[in-house]
Design an enzyme around this catalytic site. Sequence first.
Site, PDB file in Angstrom:
ATOM      1  N   CYS A  12       0.944  -1.216   0.151  1.00  0.00           N
ATOM      2  CA  CYS A  12      -0.031   0.061   0.062  1.00  0.00           C
ATOM      3  C   CYS A  12       0.948   1.184   0.034  1.00  0.00           C
ATOM      4  O   CYS A  12       1.932   1.114  -0.001  1.00  0.00           O
ATOM      5  CB  CYS A  12      -0.844   0.080   1.276  1.00  0.00           C
ATOM      6  SG  CYS A  12       0.046   0.077   2.841  1.00  0.00           S
ATOM      7  N   HIS A  74       3.865   1.639  11.599  1.00  0.00           N
ATOM      8  CA  HIS A  74       2.788   1.363  12.366  1.00  0.00           C
ATOM      9  C   HIS A  74       2.426   2.428  13.482  1.00  0.00           C
ATOM     10  O   HIS A  74       1.535   2.516  14.322  1.00  0.00           O
ATOM     11  CB  HIS A  74       2.916  -0.073  13.206  1.00  0.00           C
ATOM     12  CG  HIS A  74       3.099  -1.318  12.252  1.00  0.00           C
ATOM     13  ND1 HIS A  74       4.341  -1.689  11.969  1.00  0.00           N
ATOM     14  CD2 HIS A  74       2.274  -1.661  11.451  1.00  0.00           C
ATOM     15  CE1 HIS A  74       4.097  -2.678  11.065  1.00  0.00           C
ATOM     16  NE2 HIS A  74       2.911  -2.781  10.769  1.00  0.00           N
ATOM     17  N   CYS A  96       2.640   5.664   8.804  1.00  0.00           N
ATOM     18  CA  CYS A  96       1.732   5.761   7.789  1.00  0.00           C
ATOM     19  C   CYS A  96       0.550   6.889   8.167  1.00  0.00           C
ATOM     20  O   CYS A  96       0.190   7.223   9.179  1.00  0.00           O
ATOM     21  CB  CYS A  96       0.856   4.477   7.682  1.00  0.00           C
ATOM     22  SG  CYS A  96      -0.654   4.558   6.737  1.00  0.00           S
ATOM     23  N   HIS A 124      -0.771  -5.455  19.056  1.00  0.00           N
ATOM     24  CA  HIS A 124      -0.442  -4.955  17.671  1.00  0.00           C
ATOM     25  C   HIS A 124       0.365  -3.809  17.847  1.00  0.00           C
ATOM     26  O   HIS A 124      -0.086  -2.591  18.544  1.00  0.00           O
ATOM     27  CB  HIS A 124      -1.433  -5.040  16.899  1.00  0.00           C
ATOM     28  CG  HIS A 124      -1.289  -4.757  15.369  1.00  0.00           C
ATOM     29  ND1 HIS A 124      -0.779  -3.425  14.935  1.00  0.00           N
ATOM     30  CD2 HIS A 124      -1.254  -5.625  14.257  1.00  0.00           C
ATOM     31  CE1 HIS A 124      -0.616  -3.390  13.612  1.00  0.00           C
ATOM     32  NE2 HIS A 124      -0.768  -4.872  13.322  1.00  0.00           N
ATOM     33  N   GLU A 126       0.499  -1.125  16.126  1.00  0.00           N
ATOM     34  CA  GLU A 126      -0.438   0.215  15.856  1.00  0.00           C
ATOM     35  C   GLU A 126      -1.206   0.489  17.037  1.00  0.00           C
ATOM     36  O   GLU A 126      -1.569   1.556  17.369  1.00  0.00           O
ATOM     37  CB  GLU A 126      -1.320  -0.109  14.640  1.00  0.00           C
ATOM     38  CG  GLU A 126      -2.058   0.935  14.334  1.00  0.00           C
ATOM     39  CD  GLU A 126      -2.940   0.763  13.080  1.00  0.00           C
ATOM     40  OE1 GLU A 126      -4.160   1.506  13.097  1.00  0.00           O
ATOM     41  OE2 GLU A 126      -2.625  -0.099  12.416  1.00  0.00           O
ATOM     42  N   THR A 164      -6.266   0.447  11.829  1.00  0.00           N
ATOM     43  CA  THR A 164      -6.197   0.446  10.231  1.00  0.00           C
ATOM     44  C   THR A 164      -6.461  -0.748   9.577  1.00  0.00           C
ATOM     45  O   THR A 164      -6.881  -0.768   8.233  1.00  0.00           O
ATOM     46  CB  THR A 164      -5.427   1.186   9.830  1.00  0.00           C
ATOM     47  OG1 THR A 164      -3.928   0.767   9.857  1.00  0.00           O
ATOM     48  CG2 THR A 164      -5.417   2.710  10.356  1.00  0.00           C
ATOM     49  N   SER A 222       1.461 -10.487  10.075  1.00  0.00           N
ATOM     50  CA  SER A 222       0.784  -9.233   9.552  1.00  0.00           C
ATOM     51  C   SER A 222      -0.735  -9.365   9.782  1.00  0.00           C
ATOM     52  O   SER A 222      -1.489 -10.094   9.052  1.00  0.00           O
ATOM     53  CB  SER A 222       1.080  -9.217   7.862  1.00  0.00           C
ATOM     54  OG  SER A 222       0.350  -8.515   7.248  1.00  0.00           O
ATOM     55  N   SER A 223      -1.287  -8.269  10.292  1.00  0.00           N
ATOM     56  CA  SER A 223      -2.827  -8.372  10.619  1.00  0.00           C
ATOM     57  C   SER A 223      -3.606  -8.205   9.478  1.00  0.00           C
ATOM     58  O   SER A 223      -4.552  -9.334   9.325  1.00  0.00           O
ATOM     59  CB  SER A 223      -3.178  -7.223  11.494  1.00  0.00           C
ATOM     60  OG  SER A 223      -4.725  -7.255  11.651  1.00  0.00           O
ATOM     61  N   ASN A 224      -3.352  -7.557   8.344  1.00  0.00           N
ATOM     62  CA  ASN A 224      -4.144  -7.397   7.287  1.00  0.00           C
ATOM     63  C   ASN A 224      -4.330  -8.650   6.424  1.00  0.00           C
ATOM     64  O   ASN A 224      -4.940  -8.867   5.679  1.00  0.00           O
ATOM     65  CB  ASN A 224      -3.977  -6.188   6.231  1.00  0.00           C
ATOM     66  CG  ASN A 224      -2.337  -6.245   5.783  1.00  0.00           C
ATOM     67  OD1 ASN A 224      -2.549  -6.648   4.472  1.00  0.00           O
ATOM     68  ND2 ASN A 224      -1.494  -5.861   6.288  1.00  0.00           N
TER      69      ASN A 224
END
Length: 311
Positions: A12, A74, A96, A124, A126, A164, A222-224
């Site tokens: 991204c 993060h 980000c 996490h 973030e 996010t 990786s959460s996403n």
Amino acid sequence: MKVLLASPRGFCAGVNMAIDSLEIALKAFGPPLYVYHEIVHNKYVVTHFREKGVEFVDHLEEVPHGATLLFSAHGVSPEVREAARERNLTAIDATCPLVTKVHLEAIKYARQGYTIFLIGHEGHDEVVGTMGEAPEAIVLVETPEDVAGLTVADETKLAYLTQTTLSVDDANRIISRLKERFPQIASPPKDDICYATQNRQEAVALLCSEANLVLVLGSQNSSNSQRLAELARERGVAAHLIDGAGDIEAQWLDGVETVLVTAGASAPEVVVEECLDFLRDHYGAEVEVRTTREEHVSFPLPKELRAVSVE
């Protein structure tokens, strides 16, 4: 075998910015260069930079006084920023902008006396950074079931924010419960879940019904990326999260006619290409790119590097 290659996939804008920042900082300052936590949650990317002399640390005490330190995509808490100043570190902030937006929303609501429900995963990076902005005002909510046990002093001053990189479906289930329980709860002016996370989830949701198997390129932390595999499984399609072609197990592909390949927002395209080459070489796969949405987002480099990048 047929391979449906999801687009958009992979990096991204925030990840591109963070990785470009680290590359430029390496050229400008040379190794050793320090990064607080992993620059992004991807084994391939972290190994690539370690081999170039980057040291990833979880505690600032590991960074020598006066060294150069880069904050990962993060984000970090104010406490970490202050500790970096105390150690006289040259800090480069590669957070980000979409994460920064959530931090600013947390600060705004906290200053107005709100209790903030942060929807996310405990531990996490973030979430730790966001909660650090107003620890006395933020309550973490991980599941819809958590909502029943929430108590607040003033139900007229409530707001929610989200990590996010969450599953849109999971977040919406929690948000629905919060709104049922607390009808006056305030929501962020714009969704916190990042555009890229939503777009990659949308692609899997739209395309996985055409496949017998989904392969998601991305690391386990990786959460996403985890959410993409979960999304396919929720729709009854077998799915595996892999770092690269070396993780593919032959039995996964027994009797499989169509594979959907995608990648989390922190996974580089090189691991996608290696996976496609493996499927071509071993299964005669024909690859068809399936585009569900166009992306044209980019973020500027951190201000500390804008002059450096021009030189």
